[in-house]
Scaffold this motif. Structure first.
Motif, mmCIF file in Angstrom:
data_model
loop_
_atom_site.group_PDB
_atom_site.id
_atom_site.type_symbol
_atom_site.label_atom_id
_atom_site.label_comp_id
_atom_site.label_asym_id
_atom_site.label_seq_id
_atom_site.Cartn_x
_atom_site.Cartn_y
_atom_site.Cartn_z
ATOM 1 N N PRO A 193 0.801 -1.271 0.002
ATOM 2 C CA PRO A 193 0.098 0.115 -0.013
ATOM 3 C C PRO A 193 0.738 1.210 0.193
ATOM 4 O O PRO A 193 1.756 1.431 0.753
ATOM 5 C CB PRO A 193 -0.889 -0.175 1.442
ATOM 6 C CG PRO A 193 -0.703 -1.579 1.598
ATOM 7 C CD PRO A 193 0.547 -2.086 1.144
ATOM 8 N N ALA A 194 0.400 2.427 -0.836
ATOM 9 C CA ALA A 194 1.378 3.476 -0.757
ATOM 10 C C ALA A 194 1.240 4.280 0.353
ATOM 11 O O ALA A 194 2.085 5.094 0.859
ATOM 12 C CB ALA A 194 0.805 4.206 -2.120
ATOM 13 N N GLU A 195 0.064 3.975 1.325
ATOM 14 C CA GLU A 195 -0.024 4.781 2.387
ATOM 15 C C GLU A 195 1.093 4.586 3.355
ATOM 16 O O GLU A 195 1.615 5.452 4.106
ATOM 17 C CB GLU A 195 -1.082 4.367 3.081
ATOM 18 C CG GLU A 195 -2.386 4.859 2.456
ATOM 19 C CD GLU A 195 -2.856 3.903 1.343
ATOM 20 O OE1 GLU A 195 -2.222 2.721 1.117
ATOM 21 O OE2 GLU A 195 -3.799 4.219 0.428
ATOM 22 N N TYR A 196 1.916 3.441 3.235
ATOM 23 C CA TYR A 196 2.796 3.085 4.221
ATOM 24 C C TYR A 196 4.115 4.008 3.697
ATOM 25 O O TYR A 196 4.689 4.570 4.701
ATOM 26 C CB TYR A 196 3.299 1.560 3.954
ATOM 27 C CG TYR A 196 2.340 0.739 4.359
ATOM 28 C CD1 TYR A 196 1.092 1.104 5.147
ATOM 29 C CD2 TYR A 196 2.718 -0.846 4.572
ATOM 30 C CE1 TYR A 196 0.306 0.297 5.848
ATOM 31 C CE2 TYR A 196 1.704 -1.677 4.937
ATOM 32 C CZ TYR A 196 0.488 -1.257 5.704
ATOM 33 O OH TYR A 196 -0.453 -1.958 6.080
ATOM 34 N N TYR A 197 4.474 4.022 2.522
ATOM 35 C CA TYR A 197 5.336 5.064 2.010
ATOM 36 C C TYR A 197 5.430 6.594 2.286
ATOM 37 O O TYR A 197 6.182 7.113 2.896
ATOM 38 C CB TYR A 197 5.673 4.789 0.629
ATOM 39 C CG TYR A 197 6.107 3.283 0.195
ATOM 40 C CD1 TYR A 197 7.449 2.803 0.645
ATOM 41 C CD2 TYR A 197 5.473 2.448 -0.526
ATOM 42 C CE1 TYR A 197 7.931 1.551 0.292
ATOM 43 C CE2 TYR A 197 5.738 1.280 -0.652
ATOM 44 C CZ TYR A 197 6.733 0.948 -0.465
ATOM 45 O OH TYR A 197 7.288 -0.539 -0.797
ATOM 46 N N GLU A 198 3.958 6.873 2.100
ATOM 47 C CA GLU A 198 3.657 8.149 2.479
ATOM 48 C C GLU A 198 3.680 8.462 3.915
ATOM 49 O O GLU A 198 4.501 9.659 4.292
ATOM 50 C CB GLU A 198 2.104 8.440 2.246
ATOM 51 C CG GLU A 198 1.782 8.508 0.854
ATOM 52 C CD GLU A 198 0.493 8.614 0.142
ATOM 53 O OE1 GLU A 198 0.182 8.231 -0.817
ATOM 54 O OE2 GLU A 198 -0.452 8.527 1.193
ATOM 55 N N ALA A 199 3.265 7.703 4.908
ATOM 56 C CA ALA A 199 3.483 7.718 6.210
ATOM 57 C C ALA A 199 4.949 7.845 6.768
ATOM 58 O O ALA A 199 5.419 8.718 7.451
ATOM 59 C CB ALA A 199 2.947 6.853 7.128
ATOM 60 N N GLN A 210 12.915 3.010 3.904
ATOM 61 C CA GLN A 210 11.635 2.476 3.477
ATOM 62 C C GLN A 210 11.583 1.104 2.849
ATOM 63 O O GLN A 210 10.906 0.098 3.013
ATOM 64 C CB GLN A 210 10.903 3.435 2.373
ATOM 65 C CG GLN A 210 10.616 4.756 3.095
ATOM 66 C CD GLN A 210 9.897 5.661 2.194
ATOM 67 O OE1 GLN A 210 9.344 5.526 0.924
ATOM 68 N NE2 GLN A 210 10.182 7.271 2.311
#
Length: 304
Positions: A193-199, A210
């Motif tokens: 999920p891209a949210e993990y990288y954004e966080a 990351q």
């Protein structure tokens, strides 16, 4: 009493009716599996205890003699050792190169799409063709030595000296196979999920942090699949060896499958070849199972 038996019969009949579509749909696949795998394996196991040459109508049962010969034959031992080297070194390199390239070109954009196609392309070419191509390039008068001599360096015996020939075989196998590993790693990376990288970016984590803390743990199952498939596939390496070096020089690049086919047909010793096949089958099954168990434990630790 008859009144209680009748409902049971109806229940059993309903159960069979419920299972019948699955049996009919899976039946052909099971029949093909039995015809193409189980029966040949049973025949090979029987032949491995005989001295059949593949042509005569008669043969004798000779017990464990073929298996004893397989473990004592210097040619078989040498081929088994080189096969193990190909499997271990090739698996490490295929996965390392595949993962590195997948991480570099996992982003969006036309350039990444073109690069994925270029890197995957060698995998779809026949391994025999790849071997012939690299045989022409690495021969004493090939393109690679031509470039070396042009820039003032000495020509290298890529295919005529045992050490160089073994390295050339492993390089060619890795070159032809890492695209498959790259595609599986790409699929794994894309599923994160891209949210993990954004966080992580908000928290100030670098790209490497990351990759190490998010990407690697979450694609652990892909590692397991890649390791098992690559290891099992390279234990059967044959076609590249045939077209690149034909087992030479002096038999130094013969693999166990190359040896099996040579003993079975060229040397007319089908019983001995069958015995080596059974040993390879068992070794491959044990190694594949062991790698799967070890990787499953690593996946559990990575996700804890």
């Amino acid at each position: 009493m008859s009144s209680t038996i009748a409902p049971r019969r109806r229940t059993a009949l309903q159960r069979w009716r419920h299972r019948l579509p699955g049996i009919l749909m899976g039946g052909p696949a099971v029949a093909v599996f039995i015809a193409m795998f189980v029966i040949p394996m049973i025949l090979a196991a029987v032949l491995s205890f005989t001295d059949w040459n593949g042509y005569s109508l008669s043969f004798d049962f000779i017990g464990w003699e073929n298996y004893t010969k397989a473990f004592r034959s210097p040619r078989s031992v040498q081929a088994a050792v080189f096969t193990g080297v190909i499997a271990v070194v090739g698996t490490i390199l295929c996965n390392a190169v595949g993962l590195a390239i997948a991480a570099l070109i996992s982003g969006q954009g036309r350039a990444n799409t073109i690069l994925r196609t270029i890197f995957f392309y060698p995998y779809v070419i026949s391994a025999l063709i790849i071997g012939f191509i690299w045989s022409a390039m690495l021969s004493p008068n090939g393109a690679v030595n031509g470039v070396l001599t042009t820039i003032g360096l000495p020509a290298l015996p890529f295919l005529t000296e045992p050490g160089f020939a073994k390295a050339s075989v492993i390089f060619t196998i890795v070159w032809s196979h890492f695209g498959f590993n790259m595609i599986l790693f790409l699929a794994g990376i894309k599923s994160v999920p891209a949210e993990y990288y954004e966080a992580a970016t908000v928290d100030g984590a670098s790209r490497w942090q990351q990759f190490r803390s998010i990407t690697l743990p979450l694609i652990a199952p892909v590692f397991t699949v890649n390791l098992v498939l690559t290891l099992v596939g390279l234990l059967k390496a044959y076609d590249v060896v045939l077209s690149l070096t034909d087992g030479g020089p002096a038999g130094s690049t013969q693999t166990i499958v190359y040896q099996i086919l040579k003993d079975s047909f060229a040397n007319s010793s089908l019983g001995f070849g069958a015995a080596q096949s059974i040993v390879l089958l068992l070794v491959t099954a044990v190694i594949g199972l062991a790698v799967t168990v070890v990787r499953r434990r690593a996946e559990q630790k990575a996700t804890e």
